[in-house]
Design a protein around this motif. Structure first.
Motif, mmCIF file in Angstrom:
data_model
loop_
_atom_site.group_PDB
_atom_site.id
_atom_site.type_symbol
_atom_site.label_atom_id
_atom_site.label_comp_id
_atom_site.label_asym_id
_atom_site.label_seq_id
_atom_site.Cartn_x
_atom_site.Cartn_y
_atom_site.Cartn_z
ATOM 1 N N THR A 1 -3.320 10.454 6.760
ATOM 2 C CA THR A 1 -2.849 9.141 7.173
ATOM 3 C C THR A 1 -3.924 8.358 7.903
ATOM 4 O OG1 THR A 1 -1.978 10.074 9.243
ATOM 5 C CG2 THR A 1 -0.444 9.883 7.372
ATOM 6 N N SER A 2 -3.759 7.023 7.879
ATOM 7 C CA SER A 2 -4.593 6.130 8.673
ATOM 8 C C SER A 2 -3.682 5.194 9.443
ATOM 9 C CB SER A 2 -5.531 5.310 7.781
ATOM 10 O OG SER A 2 -6.253 4.371 8.566
ATOM 11 N N ILE A 3 -3.674 5.307 10.758
ATOM 12 C CA ILE A 3 -2.918 4.366 11.566
ATOM 13 C C ILE A 3 -3.685 3.045 11.612
ATOM 14 C CG2 ILE A 3 -1.686 6.106 12.895
ATOM 15 C CD1 ILE A 3 -3.724 5.849 15.111
ATOM 16 N N GLN B 1 5.342 14.000 -0.429
ATOM 17 C CA GLN B 1 5.308 14.913 -1.579
ATOM 18 C C GLN B 1 5.251 14.137 -2.891
ATOM 19 O OE1 GLN B 1 8.881 17.071 -0.631
ATOM 20 N NE2 GLN B 1 7.796 18.700 0.485
ATOM 21 N N GLU B 2 5.933 12.994 -2.941
ATOM 22 C CA GLU B 2 5.871 12.149 -4.136
ATOM 23 C C GLU B 2 4.465 11.610 -4.364
ATOM 24 O OE1 GLU B 2 10.519 10.611 -3.630
ATOM 25 O OE2 GLU B 2 8.838 9.291 -3.105
ATOM 26 N N LEU B 3 3.793 11.214 -3.292
ATOM 27 C CA LEU B 3 2.407 10.765 -3.414
ATOM 28 C C LEU B 3 1.509 11.904 -3.873
ATOM 29 C CD1 LEU B 3 1.912 8.537 -0.219
ATOM 30 C CD2 LEU B 3 2.157 7.767 -2.588
ATOM 31 N N ALA B 4 1.652 13.063 -3.236
ATOM 32 C CA ALA B 4 0.808 14.207 -3.587
ATOM 33 C C ALA B 4 0.988 14.597 -5.046
ATOM 34 C CB ALA B 4 1.120 15.389 -2.667
ATOM 35 N N ALA B 5 2.219 14.522 -5.547
ATOM 36 C CA ALA B 5 2.466 14.870 -6.949
ATOM 37 C C ALA B 5 1.782 13.906 -7.903
ATOM 38 C CB ALA B 5 3.974 14.894 -7.216
ATOM 39 N N ALA B 6 1.510 12.687 -7.446
ATOM 40 C CA ALA B 6 0.799 11.707 -8.273
ATOM 41 C C ALA B 6 -0.707 11.765 -8.060
ATOM 42 C CB ALA B 6 1.308 10.301 -7.967
ATOM 43 N N GLY B 7 -1.173 12.657 -7.188
ATOM 44 C CA GLY B 7 -2.606 12.798 -6.949
ATOM 45 C C GLY B 7 -3.135 11.973 -5.800
ATOM 46 N N VAL B 8 -2.252 11.298 -5.059
ATOM 47 C CA VAL B 8 -2.672 10.492 -3.908
ATOM 48 C C VAL B 8 -2.773 11.408 -2.692
ATOM 49 C CG1 VAL B 8 -2.068 8.572 -2.384
ATOM 50 C CG2 VAL B 8 -1.590 8.425 -4.846
ATOM 51 N N ASN B 9 -3.921 11.369 -2.011
ATOM 52 C CA ASN B 9 -4.121 12.266 -0.868
ATOM 53 C C ASN B 9 -4.339 11.537 0.453
ATOM 54 O OD1 ASN B 9 -6.856 11.440 -1.108
ATOM 55 N ND2 ASN B 9 -7.317 13.196 -2.436
ATOM 56 N N LEU B 10 -4.247 10.200 0.434
ATOM 57 C CA LEU B 10 -4.441 9.412 1.649
ATOM 58 C C LEU B 10 -3.533 8.192 1.600
ATOM 59 C CD1 LEU B 10 -5.895 8.543 4.264
ATOM 60 C CD2 LEU B 10 -7.734 7.599 2.833
ATOM 61 N N ASN B 11 -2.685 8.053 2.607
ATOM 62 C CA ASN B 11 -1.834 6.881 2.732
ATOM 63 C C ASN B 11 -2.360 6.042 3.889
ATOM 64 O OD1 ASN B 11 0.237 5.036 2.547
ATOM 65 N ND2 ASN B 11 1.888 6.468 3.021
ATOM 66 N N LEU B 12 -2.749 4.802 3.595
ATOM 67 C CA LEU B 12 -3.222 3.927 4.667
ATOM 68 C C LEU B 12 -2.006 3.393 5.418
ATOM 69 C CD1 LEU B 12 -6.242 2.093 3.007
ATOM 70 C CD2 LEU B 12 -6.126 4.302 4.168
ATOM 71 N N ALA B 13 -1.390 4.253 6.150
ATOM 72 C CA ALA B 13 -0.156 4.011 6.892
ATOM 73 C C ALA B 13 -0.055 5.140 7.917
ATOM 74 C CB ALA B 13 1.048 4.014 5.943
ATOM 75 N N PRO B 14 0.737 4.965 8.963
ATOM 76 C CA PRO B 14 1.663 3.870 9.219
ATOM 77 C C PRO B 14 1.030 2.729 10.002
ATOM 78 C CG PRO B 14 1.935 5.550 10.884
ATOM 79 C CD PRO B 14 0.882 6.073 9.932
ATOM 80 N N VAL B 15 1.683 1.571 9.946
ATOM 81 C CA VAL B 15 1.348 0.455 10.825
ATOM 82 C C VAL B 15 1.809 0.825 12.231
ATOM 83 C CG1 VAL B 15 1.986 -1.921 11.419
ATOM 84 C CG2 VAL B 15 1.422 -1.328 9.053
ATOM 85 N N MET B 16 0.894 0.745 13.192
ATOM 86 C CA MET B 16 1.263 1.022 14.586
ATOM 87 C C MET B 16 0.983 -0.179 15.478
ATOM 88 S SD MET B 16 0.627 5.116 15.140
ATOM 89 C CE MET B 16 1.748 5.172 16.550
ATOM 90 N N ASP B 17 1.023 -1.362 14.877
ATOM 91 C CA ASP B 17 0.852 -2.587 15.638
ATOM 92 C C ASP B 17 2.099 -2.843 16.484
ATOM 93 O OD1 ASP B 17 -1.673 -3.256 14.380
ATOM 94 O OD2 ASP B 17 -0.515 -3.739 12.595
ATOM 95 N N LEU B 18 1.896 -3.245 17.720
ATOM 96 C CA LEU B 18 2.984 -3.516 18.645
ATOM 97 C C LEU B 18 3.307 -5.005 18.608
ATOM 98 C CD1 LEU B 18 4.872 -2.395 20.809
ATOM 99 C CD2 LEU B 18 3.019 -2.712 22.484
ATOM 100 N N VAL B 19 4.492 -5.339 18.109
ATOM 101 C CA VAL B 19 4.897 -6.730 17.904
ATOM 102 C C VAL B 19 6.012 -7.083 18.885
ATOM 103 C CG1 VAL B 19 5.787 -8.408 16.237
ATOM 104 C CG2 VAL B 19 4.336 -6.512 15.450
ATOM 105 N N PRO B 20 5.813 -8.077 19.761
ATOM 106 C CA PRO B 20 6.911 -8.499 20.637
ATOM 107 C C PRO B 20 8.071 -9.062 19.815
ATOM 108 C CG PRO B 20 4.797 -9.351 21.414
ATOM 109 C CD PRO B 20 4.564 -8.802 20.038
ATOM 110 N N GLN B 21 9.290 -8.682 20.146
ATOM 111 C CA GLN B 21 10.438 -9.113 19.361
ATOM 112 C C GLN B 21 10.591 -10.631 19.355
ATOM 113 O OE1 GLN B 21 14.066 -7.124 20.409
ATOM 114 N NE2 GLN B 21 15.132 -7.789 18.563
ATOM 115 N N ALA B 22 10.297 -11.277 20.481
ATOM 116 C CA ALA B 22 10.498 -12.721 20.580
ATOM 117 C C ALA B 22 9.588 -13.506 19.656
ATOM 118 C CB ALA B 22 10.285 -13.171 22.025
ATOM 119 N N SER B 23 8.431 -12.936 19.305
ATOM 120 C CA SER B 23 7.469 -13.668 18.472
ATOM 121 C C SER B 23 7.268 -13.030 17.099
ATOM 122 C CB SER B 23 6.115 -13.767 19.183
ATOM 123 O OG SER B 23 5.609 -12.474 19.484
#
Length: 433
Positions: A276-278, A215-237
């Motif tokens: 959104t863009s994953i 809603q904060e983005l929309a109030a500023a006129g932003v209509n697309l968030n290039l998010a969320p990151v859905m990359d799978l990262v192994p915890q060990a690395s």
């Protein structure tokens, strides 16, 4: 379609900006800008490249205007003509609806296929000029600002005004992930925790919080968030993974956590009317360098059936309208090209049943791709099946991309058909704006 009109444009020239930077594949380095007097000021000069329409080589029939064109469409300039649309017939399931761009000029269609950076600390006017001269259909708010909502809204309004004569509304995008990657801050914008921190919330709570952030983005006129990151990262690395793990941009370390929390974030944004863009397909969780700052970034682990691909499949099923391609090389998918230039890698997204917009990661300044001339980066991406070319960090290269796309489409009817399909998908994605 209701179109917002600019308010208080001069205020956008005084955006206060923090000395932080980032790109879609991770925080990077951004040059200091030269600010212009104000975003509403016209340069008083037209582009050296010709504007207006020209027929596509794939349409030999006499040109005719689109019957569905809005009354606000700019009248055709003398000389060039609009091109006819394809023969009216229902689109097959999953195919783009080409009737959405029927009667459009090639220049108008190419403009929809390019998203140009609009630096939040200027200069503003070059991007406004590109919007007007090249029919650009999307801008990306790039950099960092702590000025708050109203100055950002003023800047967005000025960009919308520059696009006011176009057939379609403007995509206004940014990176508002949270943590190290949050472009917009200050009064009117929450401080969003990193994805790793968000993953500690109950998904229902995260969705509710994300709705507020949207809603904060929309109030500023932003209509697309290039998010969320859905990359799978192994915890060990994770700490050896510069673009994602080092900055805590991952929603935990298991596929279950990434799916549950990444989708909760995305659904909250869409609840607020922000698309959104994953990202970054097929996953940046296994690389050991950042494509923004390093060439030759290669993943030797991820294949077509990898768990990271399954995560994106779940994000697509949950309704994300866009999927962003990585620019790393994946040897088990296509060892000969970065994913964003690879028909095999891009085709995997379609194989998952996705019929929305496939967007590139930044192709304007990422070191991974700068060995390819700027114009050819755009051509190779669209030829591989990408619908929207992102030129965010270095918008000055966007005109070369536009020119190269136009030239390739004029020379090759098959490539022109890919431009048609890409533009139609982008227009379809704007239907709710």
């Amino acid at each position: 379609m209701t179109r917002l009109r600019p308010l208080g444009l001069a205020a956008a020239a005084v955006l206060a900006v923090a000395a932080l930077t980032a790109g879609c594949a991770g925080p990077g380095t951004e040059p200091d800008p030269t600010a212009l007097p104000g975003p509403a000021q016209s340069s008083g000069q037209s582009s050296a490249r010709p504007s207006g329409g020209s027929p596509s080589p794939s349409d030999p029939a006499p040109p005719s205007p689109s019957p569905s064109a809005s009354p606000s469409v700019r009248p055709p300039e003398p000389g060039p003509t609009t091109e006819p649309g394809p023969t009216e017939q229902p689109a097959a399931p999953g195919d783009p609806d080409l009737s959405l761009v029927a009667g459009w000029t090639l220049e108008e269609k190419v403009g929809q296929v390019v998203m140009v950076g609009l630096p939040v600390k200027g200069p503003f006017q070059p991007t406004f000029d590109m919007i007007r001269d090249d029919h650009i259909g999307g801008v990306f708010l790039h950099g960092r600002t702590q000025a708050g909502r109203q100055p950002v809204k003023n800047l967005v309004d000025a960009a919308v005004d520059a696009a006011a004569q176009e057939r379609q509304p403007l995509f206004v995008a940014t990176d508002q992930e949270g943590g190290a990657v949050q472009v917009l801050r200050g009064q009117g914008f929450s401080d969003i925790p990193s994805a790793v921190e968000q993953a500690g919330l109950d998904p229902a709570d995260l969705r509710a919080r994300s709705r507020t952030w949207g809603q904060e983005l929309a109030a500023a006129g932003v209509n697309l968030n290039l998010a969320p990151v859905m990359d799978l990262v192994p915890q060990a690395s994770a700490q050896a993974n510069p673009p994602i793990g080092v900055f805590g941009r991952n929603y935990g370390f298991t596929a279950e956590s990434v799916v549950a929390h990444g989708n909760a974030f995305a659904m909250g944004q869409r609840d607020a009317g922000v698309q959104t863009s994953i990202k970054h397909f097929p996953g940046l969780g296994r690389v050991t360098a950042n494509t923004d700052t390093t060439a030759g970034v290669t993943d030797t682990v991820t294949g077509p059936d990898a768990p990271s691909v399954d995560v994106f499949d779940a994000g697509i099923a949950a309704g994300s309208g866009l999927v962003m391609m990585s620019s790393a090389v994946y040897t088990r998918i296509d060892p000969d090209a970065p994913a964003v230039f690879s028909p095999r890698a891009v085709g995997l997204v379609r194989d998952l049943g996705f019929d929305g917009v496939i967007i590139s990661d930044d192709l304007s300044a990422a070191v991974q791709v700068t060995g390819v001339p700027a114009g050819q980066r755009a051509v190779r991406a669209v030829d591989a099946g990408v619908d929207l070319v992102l030129a965010s960090a270095k918008p000055s290269v966007a005109p070369a991309m536009v020119d190269a796309l136009l030239a390739a489409a004029r020379e090759d009817p098959a490539f022109a058909a890919k431009v048609d399909a890409a533009a139609a998908r982008v227009v379809a994605a704007k239907a709710g704006l």
